[in-house]
Motif scaffolding. Structure first.
Motif, PDB file in Angstrom:
ATOM      1  N   ASN A 213       0.828  -1.369  -0.101  1.00  0.00           N
ATOM      2  CA  ASN A 213      -0.162  -0.003   0.022  1.00  0.00           C
ATOM      3  C   ASN A 213       0.973   1.306   0.012  1.00  0.00           C
ATOM      4  OD1 ASN A 213       0.997   0.205   2.579  1.00  0.00           O
ATOM      5  ND2 ASN A 213      -0.969  -0.440   3.594  1.00  0.00           N
ATOM      6  N   ARG A 214       0.228   2.520   0.226  1.00  0.00           N
ATOM      7  CA  ARG A 214       0.922   3.610   0.135  1.00  0.00           C
ATOM      8  C   ARG A 214       2.164   3.824   1.179  1.00  0.00           C
ATOM      9  NH1 ARG A 214       0.212   8.843  -1.685  1.00  0.00           N
ATOM     10  NH2 ARG A 214      -1.908   8.263  -2.651  1.00  0.00           N
ATOM     11  N   ASN A 215       1.809   3.042   2.317  1.00  0.00           N
ATOM     12  CA  ASN A 215       2.886   3.103   3.470  1.00  0.00           C
ATOM     13  C   ASN A 215       4.202   2.387   3.023  1.00  0.00           C
ATOM     14  OD1 ASN A 215       1.079   4.373   5.414  1.00  0.00           O
ATOM     15  ND2 ASN A 215       0.329   2.282   6.307  1.00  0.00           N
ATOM     16  N   SER A 216       3.834   1.201   2.364  1.00  0.00           N
ATOM     17  CA  SER A 216       5.179   0.490   1.723  1.00  0.00           C
ATOM     18  C   SER A 216       5.624   1.059   0.712  1.00  0.00           C
ATOM     19  CB  SER A 216       4.406  -0.718   1.196  1.00  0.00           C
ATOM     20  OG  SER A 216       3.857  -1.857   2.228  1.00  0.00           O
ATOM     21  N   PHE A 217       4.855   1.900  -0.260  1.00  0.00           N
ATOM     22  CA  PHE A 217       5.572   2.781  -1.076  1.00  0.00           C
ATOM     23  C   PHE A 217       6.505   3.585  -0.697  1.00  0.00           C
ATOM     24  CE2 PHE A 217       5.685   6.737  -3.559  1.00  0.00           C
ATOM     25  CZ  PHE A 217       6.066   6.315  -4.952  1.00  0.00           C
ATOM     26  N   HIS A 218       6.100   4.358   0.368  1.00  0.00           N
ATOM     27  CA  HIS A 218       6.982   5.452   0.820  1.00  0.00           C
ATOM     28  C   HIS A 218       8.075   4.907   1.376  1.00  0.00           C
ATOM     29  CE1 HIS A 218       4.969   9.276   0.411  1.00  0.00           C
ATOM     30  NE2 HIS A 218       3.681   8.569   0.245  1.00  0.00           N
ATOM     31  N   GLU A 219       7.926   3.822   2.118  1.00  0.00           N
ATOM     32  CA  GLU A 219       9.180   3.164   2.927  1.00  0.00           C
ATOM     33  C   GLU A 219      10.082   2.434   1.761  1.00  0.00           C
ATOM     34  OE1 GLU A 219       9.393  -0.845   5.584  1.00  0.00           O
ATOM     35  OE2 GLU A 219       8.358   0.899   6.678  1.00  0.00           O
ATOM     36  N   GLN A 220       9.562   1.836   0.825  1.00  0.00           N
ATOM     37  CA  GLN A 220      10.513   1.147  -0.133  1.00  0.00           C
ATOM     38  C   GLN A 220      11.059   2.070  -0.968  1.00  0.00           C
ATOM     39  OE1 GLN A 220       8.108  -1.979  -1.988  1.00  0.00           O
ATOM     40  NE2 GLN A 220       7.918  -3.128  -0.148  1.00  0.00           N
ATOM     41  N   ALA A 221      10.213   3.067  -1.621  1.00  0.00           N
ATOM     42  CA  ALA A 221      10.712   4.237  -2.660  1.00  0.00           C
ATOM     43  C   ALA A 221      11.950   4.760  -1.829  1.00  0.00           C
ATOM     44  CB  ALA A 221       9.723   4.990  -2.719  1.00  0.00           C
ATOM     45  N   LEU A 222      11.797   4.911  -0.671  1.00  0.00           N
ATOM     46  CA  LEU A 222      12.991   5.740   0.098  1.00  0.00           C
ATOM     47  C   LEU A 222      14.376   4.928  -0.135  1.00  0.00           C
ATOM     48  CD1 LEU A 222      11.536   7.041   3.313  1.00  0.00           C
ATOM     49  CD2 LEU A 222      12.463   8.459   1.596  1.00  0.00           C
ATOM     50  N   SER A 223      14.045   3.872  -0.270  1.00  0.00           N
ATOM     51  CA  SER A 223      15.373   2.831  -0.368  1.00  0.00           C
ATOM     52  C   SER A 223      15.753   2.738  -1.771  1.00  0.00           C
ATOM     53  CB  SER A 223      14.958   1.453   0.036  1.00  0.00           C
ATOM     54  OG  SER A 223      16.075   0.327  -0.225  1.00  0.00           O
ATOM     55  N   TYR A 224      14.656   2.446  -2.580  1.00  0.00           N
ATOM     56  CA  TYR A 224      15.172   2.475  -3.947  1.00  0.00           C
ATOM     57  C   TYR A 224      15.793   3.977  -4.532  1.00  0.00           C
ATOM     58  CZ  TYR A 224      11.674  -1.443  -4.257  1.00  0.00           C
ATOM     59  OH  TYR A 224      11.266  -2.780  -4.069  1.00  0.00           O
ATOM     60  N   VAL A 225      15.268   5.023  -4.194  1.00  0.00           N
ATOM     61  CA  VAL A 225      15.781   6.198  -4.528  1.00  0.00           C
ATOM     62  C   VAL A 225      17.370   6.044  -3.920  1.00  0.00           C
ATOM     63  CG1 VAL A 225      16.023   8.498  -4.328  1.00  0.00           C
ATOM     64  CG2 VAL A 225      13.763   7.462  -4.793  1.00  0.00           C
ATOM     65  N   ALA A 226      17.534   5.826  -2.909  1.00  0.00           N
ATOM     66  CA  ALA A 226      18.881   5.813  -2.156  1.00  0.00           C
ATOM     67  C   ALA A 226      19.958   4.701  -2.970  1.00  0.00           C
ATOM     68  CB  ALA A 226      18.855   5.480  -0.654  1.00  0.00           C
ATOM     69  N   ASP A 227      19.504   3.669  -3.314  1.00  0.00           N
ATOM     70  CA  ASP A 227      20.249   2.740  -3.990  1.00  0.00           C
ATOM     71  C   ASP A 227      20.319   3.208  -5.457  1.00  0.00           C
ATOM     72  OD1 ASP A 227      20.028   1.151  -1.807  1.00  0.00           O
ATOM     73  OD2 ASP A 227      18.660  -0.304  -2.668  1.00  0.00           O
ATOM     74  N   THR A 228      19.496   3.818  -6.058  1.00  0.00           N
ATOM     75  CA  THR A 228      19.369   4.241  -7.440  1.00  0.00           C
ATOM     76  C   THR A 228      20.642   5.527  -7.689  1.00  0.00           C
ATOM     77  OG1 THR A 228      17.302   3.711  -8.042  1.00  0.00           O
ATOM     78  CG2 THR A 228      18.312   5.242  -9.450  1.00  0.00           C
ATOM     79  N   ARG A 229      20.591   6.315  -6.420  1.00  0.00           N
ATOM     80  CA  ARG A 229      21.381   7.579  -6.304  1.00  0.00           C
ATOM     81  C   ARG A 229      23.004   7.225  -6.394  1.00  0.00           C
ATOM     82  NH1 ARG A 229      19.455   9.980  -2.250  1.00  0.00           N
ATOM     83  NH2 ARG A 229      18.066  11.501  -3.411  1.00  0.00           N
ATOM     84  N   ALA A 230      23.148   6.130  -5.202  1.00  0.00           N
ATOM     85  CA  ALA A 230      24.292   5.570  -5.110  1.00  0.00           C
ATOM     86  C   ALA A 230      24.987   4.851  -6.360  1.00  0.00           C
ATOM     87  CB  ALA A 230      24.322   4.569  -3.963  1.00  0.00           C
TER      88      ALA A 230
END
Length: 706
Positions: free
Chosen positions: A287-304
Motif C-alpha cells: 500500500n501507500r505506506n509500503s510505497f513511501h518506505e520502499q521508494a526511499l530505499s530504491y531512490v537511495a540505491d539508485t542515487r548510489a
C-alpha cells in the motif's frame, strides 16, 4: 461489537453530510460526532473507536492538536486519524499532519468512493486488531485463572519448564516443553522428546544465546531472556520465548531454571497486523505506506549507483461510474483483477502498489531512457483496457498515467510522487493522451491553477460577485416577460472577470455549488423586492450548472430560500443545458422532476447546439426552450438557420412550450421571429445585462415608452 467511527467538525452541516456518506459502507457502524477537538477527546475517553475522521480547521483546538494529543497516549495512539479538509494541500502541512499522527488525508469536496474505500480498509484493520486483542486477552485470562493448576496452566499457555545443570550443561525439559519442541499436544504418542532446546536451534543462535547464559553464570547475576525460532520434529515452524535464571543455595549455584513458551500464534497475529499495515486488504498489493518506505530505499540505491528510476502513477478513469452502475462488489472484483493483470507485468525491477481507491503506482528501477519507460506504460494501460466480464455484463475501463523520473524531475520520493501526480492530471485533462511525462511547465500551470482556485474561493467568501439582469420581451406585445440573472465577478485586483473564465473553474473545483447557492438566494431576494417595488411579478431565470443539477438537495434549497423570502414558484425559472439530461444514472432527471413538482418553470438553454433530441424534450417537457443565438445571428441571411428556428418553434408549440430567442440584436430579427411565431426575444436590441439598479432604471424607462 459494532465498530464506532468518530467524526469531528465544527460545522454541524458537515457532520450531517459526512454521516450520510458513511451510510454507504457495506457493514454496520456506529457514527459518533463531535463539534470540536476538545469534545472529540472527551468522546475518546467514553468510547473505543475504530477510526477518527476529523476536520483540520476548528476553533479552540484544531485537528493537528487533537491528533498530537492522541499520539502521546498509548491507549489512543493506535486509533487511525484521517484529516478531511479543503485546506492544507501543500506538502509542509501534510507532513505536519502525518507527524501529528494522521494516517491519511481526504480532500474536500469529499468523493464518496474515496471516503468509503479508505474507511473500509481501516475498519478491516480494526477487526484484525480486535481479533489479536481478544486472543491476547483470552490468553492472559486463562493464565490468571489457572495459576494454581500449574500443569494445566502450562498446557493452555504453551509454557514448559526448562533447566540446565551448571556442572554438566545437560538440559532437562518438562513434558509441556517437550510437546512444544515436538509440535504435538501432551499425551500424543509422538510427544517423546529425547533432545534439548540447544539441539533445535541453529548453530549461530545456539552459540550466541548459550554464550550469554554462560556469561550470566560467570557474573553471578540476574536473568536472561531471548526469542528463538526452530522447526519442530513434525516440521512446523515454532517461535518461542525463553527465560533462564540462576538458582543459589547458601551462595552456591545449584541450578539454572527457566521456561519455554510457544508464541507462534501471537507471532503470526503480529505478522498479520504488520502485513495489513503495509498491504492493501483487497488486492494484497503493497500500500501507500509500503510505497513511501520502499521508494526511499530504491531512490537511495539508485542515487548510489548513478542510475535512473521512474515513478508511475495510474488512476482509473471514471471508476466511480462502475461502482454506481454495477455495485461495490463488481468494482472490488475489477480492482482485484486489474491488480492481478498489472502484477503479472512486474519484473524484479518493477514494484506495483495500490496507493488509493482507484490509484496504483509503479516504481521502475534501472531504466535506460524515457522510451523504455513509455513501453512499460503502454503495456500497463493495455492490460487495464482489456474487457472485464462479470455476471454477464461486459465492462471496459481506461486509465490515465503520470510519470516522473529520478533524478531529472525530482530528488526525493515525495517530490517524485507529486510530479507524477501533476503529469497524471494533465493526462486526465486530455482524453486523447493516456500518459504524460512530467515537465516543469506542469508545476507552473498547477501553481497558477491553485492561485486561481484560492482567488475564486476568496471572491465567494468576500462577496465580490454581483448579479446582472437581462430582460426578456414578449415579441407580440412588447411587454417585459421576465429577466435572466447572469453572474459577474468584479475583483478589486483583477478587475472584471468574465463567466467563461471562472465558471468552468468553479465546476471543476466543486466551488460551483457554493456559488450556485449564492446566485439562487440573490435572485430570489431580487424577485421578492421587485414584487413590492414594481407591484407586479417579474420572473427571474436562474442558470443551474450540470454539477448543481446532480445534487439531490437542490430542490430542498430552492424551497427553503423561497419560503424565507416569501415568493411563489411563478416568480422563478430554472435554466439548464441539454448536457444535464445525459446523466445515465438519472440523478439530474430526478432533481428536475422534483423541481417541476414544485411548479418551477424549466427552460432548456442553448437548444440546437448540443445533443438536441425529441427524446429529451419528451422526457423533460420543459416549460420553455431557448433557441441558441448562433441561429438568430444569421436568421435574415441564412435560410438554413431560419428553417431550423422555424422547426424548433413548431415542435415546441406542439408540445405546449414557450420559445425564447437569444441574441436578438436588430429590429429585423424581431420582425422575422414574429413571423415565425416565436414568443419571446432576449438580446442587446432590448438591453445588455445590467446591475440591479440600472435594470430598474431601464425598466421604468421602457415601461413609460411602451
Amino acid at each position: 461489537m459494532v465498530p464506532k467511527i468518530l467524526i469531528v467538525d465544527d460545522v454541524p452541516a458537515n457532520l450531517v453530510a459526512l454521516k450520510a456518506l458513511l451510510r454507504g459502507l457495506d457493514k454496520e457502524v456506529e457514527v459518533i460526532s463531535a463539534n470540536s477537538g476538545s469534545e472529540a477527546l472527551e468522546k475518546v475517553l467514553e468510547h473505543e473507536f475504530a477510526l477518527i475522521l476529523t476536520d483540520v480547521q476548528m476553533p479552540e483546538m484544531d485537528g493537528f492538536e487533537m491528533a498530537a494529543i492522541l499520539q502521546e497516549h498509548d491507549e489512543w495512539n493506535q486509533i487511525p486519524v484521517i484529516f478531511i479538509t479543503a485546506a492544507y494541500k501543500d506538502e509542509q502541512n501534510r507532513d505536519r499532519g502525518y507527524s501529528a499522527g494522521a494516517v491519511d488525508y481526504i480532500q474536500k469536496p469529499i468523493e464518496e468512493h474515496v471516503l468509503l474505500s479508505k474507511t473500509a480498509i481501516f475498519l478491516k484493520l480494526y477487526e484484525q486488531r480486535q481479533i489479536i486483542k481478544n486472543i491476547n486477552v483470552d490468553l492472559e485470562k486463562r493464565v490468571a485463572e489457572r495459576t494454581a493448576e500449574l500443569l494445566q496452566t502450562q498446557a493452555m499457555a504453551k509454557i514448559g519448564g526448562w533447566s540446565i545443570n551448571p556442572q554438566t550443561w545437560e538440559e532437562n525439559l518438562s513434558e509441556q516443553a517437550c510437546a512444544i519442541i515436538c509440535g504435538v499436544p501432551i499425551g500424543d504418542p509422538d510427544c517423546n522428546c529425547n533432545s534439548s532446546l540447544s539441539e533445535m536451534l541453529s548453530e549461530e543462535d545456539r552459540e550466541y544465546h548459550f554464550g550469554r547464559i554462560r556469561e550470566l553464570v560467570d557474573s553471578v547475576d540476574g536473568q536472561y531472556e531471548f526469542l528463538a525460532e526452530f522447526t519442530t520434529k513434525n516440521d512446523q515452524m515454532c517461535h518461542v520465548f525463553c527465560n533462564v535464571e540462576c538458582m543459589y543455595e547458601n551462595g552456591k549455584l545449584v541450578d539454572i531454571r527457566g521456561i519455554i513458551q510457544d508464541i507462534t500464534e501471537r507471532q503470526r497475529a503480529e505478522e498479520i497486523i504488520q502485513y495489513l499495515e503495509m498491504h492493501d486488504a483487497l488486492t494484497t498489493l503493497p500500500n501507500r505506506n509500503s510505497f513511501h518506505e520502499q521508494a526511499l530505499s530504491y531512490v537511495a540505491d539508485t542515487r548510489a549507483m548513478g542510475e535512473q528510476l521512474a515513478v508511475m502513477l495510474i488512476d482509473l478513469d471514471k471508476f466511480k461510474d462502475v461502482n454506481d452502475v454495477h455495485g461495490q462488489a463488481v468494482a472490488d472484483l475489477m480492482l482485484a483483477e486489474i491488480a492481478r493483470r498489472l502484477n503479472e507485468k512486474m519484473t524484479q525491477y518493477e514494484t506495483l502498489y495500490r496507493v488509493g481507491g482507484d490509484e496504483f503506482a509503479v516504481v521502475l528501477r534501472g531504466i535506460e531512457n524515457a522510451v523504455e519507460v513509455a513501453q512499460h506504460a503502454e503495456s500497463y494501460l493495455q492490460a487495464i483496457a482489456e474487457e472485464f466480464v462479470y455476471f454477464g455484463d461486459t465492462i471496459s475501463v481506461s486509465a490515465s498515467m503520470g510519470i516522473s523520473l529520478f533524478p531529472q524531475d525530482a530528488d526525493d520520493v515525495d517530490s517524485l510522487m507529486k510530479s507524477a501526480d501533476l503529469a497524471m492530471s494533465r493526462s486526465k485533462e486530455d482524453p486523447g493522451i493516456a500518459y504524460n511525462f512530467y515537465d516543469k511547465e506542469m508545476s507552473q500551470t498547477f501553481q497558477r491553477r491553485k492561485e486561481q482556485e484560492i482567488r475564486l474561493h476568496h471572491a465567494i467568501e468576500r462577496n465580490f460577485f454581483e448579479l446582472y439582469y437581462q430582460p426578456k420581451i414578449n415579441l407580440k406585445t412588447n411587454e417585459i416577460q421576465g429577466v435572466e440573472a447572469l453572474i459577474r465577478w468584479n475583483d478589486p485586483e483583477l478587475g472584471f472577470v468574465g463567466p467563461d473564465e471562472f465558471i468552468p473553474l468553479a465546476e471543476e473545483t466543486g466551488q460551483i455549488r457554493d456559488l450556485g447557492r449564492w446566485i439562487i438566494r440573490e435572485a430570489c431576494e431580487a424577485a421578492a423586492r421587485w414584487k413590492k417595488e414594481l407591484g407586479r411579478t417579474v420572473p427571474v431565470a436562474i442558470n443551474i450548472s450540470v454539477e448543481q443539477i446532480k445534487c439531490p438537495k437542490l430542490p430542498d434549497f430552492f424551497q427553503k430560500v423561497m419560503n424565507e423570502v416569501n415568493i411563489t414558484p411563478d416568480m422563478i425559472e430554472v435554466e439548464i443545458t441539454e448536457t444535464a439530461l445525459l446523466d445515465d444514472r438519472g440523478e439530474s432527471r430526478e432533481t428536475l422532476r422534483r423541481l417541476k413538482e414544485m411548479d418551477l418553470g424549466i427552460a432548456l438553454d442553448d437548444f440546437g447546439t448540443g445533443y438536441s433530441s425529441l427524446t429529451h424534450l419528451k422526457s423533460l417537457l420543459p416549460s420553455s426552450i431557448k433557441i441558441d443565438r448562433s441561429f438568430i445571428q444569421n436568421i435574415m441571411t441564412d435560410p438554413s438557420d431560419a428553417h431550423i428556428a422555424d422547426m424548433i418553434i413548431c415542435v415546441a408549440h406542439n408540445l405546449k412550450m414557450t420559445v425564447i430567442a437569444e441574441g436578438v440584436e436588430e429590429i429585423e430579427q424581431c420582425d422575422r421571429l414574429n413571423e415565425l411565431n416565436c414568443d419571446i426575444g432576449q438580446g442587446y436590441f432590448y438591453s445588455k445585462p445590467l446591475p440591479e439598479a440600472d435594470f430598474l432604471s431601464w425598466y421604468h424607462d421602457y415601461a413609460k415608452a411602451s
